[in-house]
Write a protein that holds these residues in place. Structure first.
Motif, PDB file in Angstrom:
ATOM      1  N   GLU A 289       0.822  -1.214   0.000  1.00 30.84           N
ATOM      2  CA  GLU A 289       0.000   0.000   0.000  1.00 30.84           C
ATOM      3  C   GLU A 289       0.853   1.259   0.000  1.00 30.84           C
ATOM      4  OE1 GLU A 289      -2.416  -0.519   3.505  1.00 30.84           O
ATOM      5  OE2 GLU A 289      -4.207  -0.646   2.252  1.00 30.84           O
ATOM      6  N   TYR A 290       1.863   1.277   0.866  1.00 24.55           N
ATOM      7  CA  TYR A 290       2.747   2.440   0.921  1.00 24.55           C
ATOM      8  C   TYR A 290       3.522   2.599  -0.379  1.00 24.55           C
ATOM      9  CZ  TYR A 290       1.994   3.222   5.911  1.00 24.55           C
ATOM     10  OH  TYR A 290       1.454   3.502   7.130  1.00 24.55           O
TER      11      TYR A 290
ATOM     12  N   LEU B 167       8.672  10.254  -1.208  1.00 29.16           N
ATOM     13  CA  LEU B 167       9.874   9.751  -0.534  1.00 29.16           C
ATOM     14  C   LEU B 167       9.584   9.366   0.913  1.00 29.16           C
ATOM     15  CD1 LEU B 167      12.541  12.237  -1.942  1.00 29.16           C
ATOM     16  CD2 LEU B 167      12.213   9.834  -2.552  1.00 29.16           C
ATOM     17  N   GLN B 168       8.707  10.104   1.563  1.00 30.86           N
ATOM     18  CA  GLN B 168       8.364   9.769   2.946  1.00 30.86           C
ATOM     19  C   GLN B 168       7.531   8.489   3.011  1.00 30.86           C
ATOM     20  OE1 GLN B 168       9.994  11.393   5.303  1.00 30.86           O
ATOM     21  NE2 GLN B 168      10.807  12.530   3.569  1.00 30.86           N
ATOM     22  N   THR B 169       6.646   8.281   2.034  1.00 31.25           N
ATOM     23  CA  THR B 169       5.890   7.030   2.043  1.00 31.25           C
ATOM     24  C   THR B 169       6.787   5.853   1.701  1.00 31.25           C
ATOM     25  OG1 THR B 169       5.101   7.459  -0.207  1.00 31.25           O
ATOM     26  CG2 THR B 169       3.622   8.030   1.607  1.00 31.25           C
TER      27      THR B 169
ATOM     28  N   ALA C 252       7.149   2.553   3.825  1.00 34.69           N
ATOM     29  CA  ALA C 252       7.086   1.218   3.223  1.00 34.69           C
ATOM     30  C   ALA C 252       8.248   0.346   3.673  1.00 34.69           C
ATOM     31  CB  ALA C 252       7.066   1.330   1.693  1.00 34.69           C
ATOM     32  N   GLY C 253       9.428   0.917   3.731  1.00 32.55           N
ATOM     33  CA  GLY C 253      10.590   0.152   4.183  1.00 32.55           C
ATOM     34  C   GLY C 253      10.461  -0.291   5.624  1.00 32.55           C
ATOM     35  N   LEU C 254       9.931   0.583   6.463  1.00 33.26           N
ATOM     36  CA  LEU C 254       9.743   0.216   7.863  1.00 33.26           C
ATOM     37  C   LEU C 254       8.597  -0.776   8.013  1.00 33.26           C
ATOM     38  CD1 LEU C 254      10.713   0.656  10.753  1.00 33.26           C
ATOM     39  CD2 LEU C 254       9.063   2.519  10.929  1.00 33.26           C
ATOM     40  N   ALA C 255       7.552  -0.626   7.213  1.00 33.84           N
ATOM     41  CA  ALA C 255       6.417  -1.543   7.293  1.00 33.84           C
ATOM     42  C   ALA C 255       6.778  -2.932   6.784  1.00 33.84           C
ATOM     43  CB  ALA C 255       5.239  -0.989   6.487  1.00 33.84           C
TER      44      ALA C 255
END
Length: 124
Positions: free
Chosen positions: A20-21, A39-41, A45-48
């Motif tokens: 989703e991100y 870029l923030q999403t 996404a990387g953290l999710a």
């Protein structure tokens, strides 16, 4: 332990959150104005995708005024709703003792979703 937690996280919904991100990031990056938000999403996404073993912290020498303005815009455009979603999932997981580690990950994502500008993700 963090590898097992990440695998369980991935199987039970983390992959869908990350996708989703990623999709929202690509949609935001279509326009030039949306690139900073995209870029923030991507950061979300990387953290999710792999949240165990990572933490977020405020960057000491960030562009204070610009980060503040971008966080305010982010908050009103959609950051609040992303925050609420992660916060509610965190509360649902925190009800049980078994779900507490995953609740902590949702609370971590909620703080990043509320103010992503001027923050970084680091390995623990």
């Amino acid at each position: 332990m963090k590898s097992i937690g990440n695998i369980i996280w991935l199987i039970f919904g983390g992959i869908f959150i990350a996708i989703e991100y990623l999709i929202s990031s690509l949609l935001l990056m279509i326009t030039i104005i949306g690139i900073p938000f995209g870029l923030q999403t991507l950061k979300l996404a990387g953290l999710a995708l792999w949240p165990f073993g990572k933490e977020t912290r405020v960057i000491e020498n960030s562009n204070g005024g610009l980060s503040l303005i971008m966080n305010i815009i982010w908050f009103f455009v959609g950051g609040f709703w992303i925050f609420v979603t992660h916060f509610l999932f965190g509360i649902l997981f925190a009800i049980t003792i078994i779900g507490y580690p995953w609740a902590r990950q949702h609370f971590k994502l909620a703080t990043l979703a509320l103010t992503p500008f001027g923050r970084e993700i680091i390995e623990r």
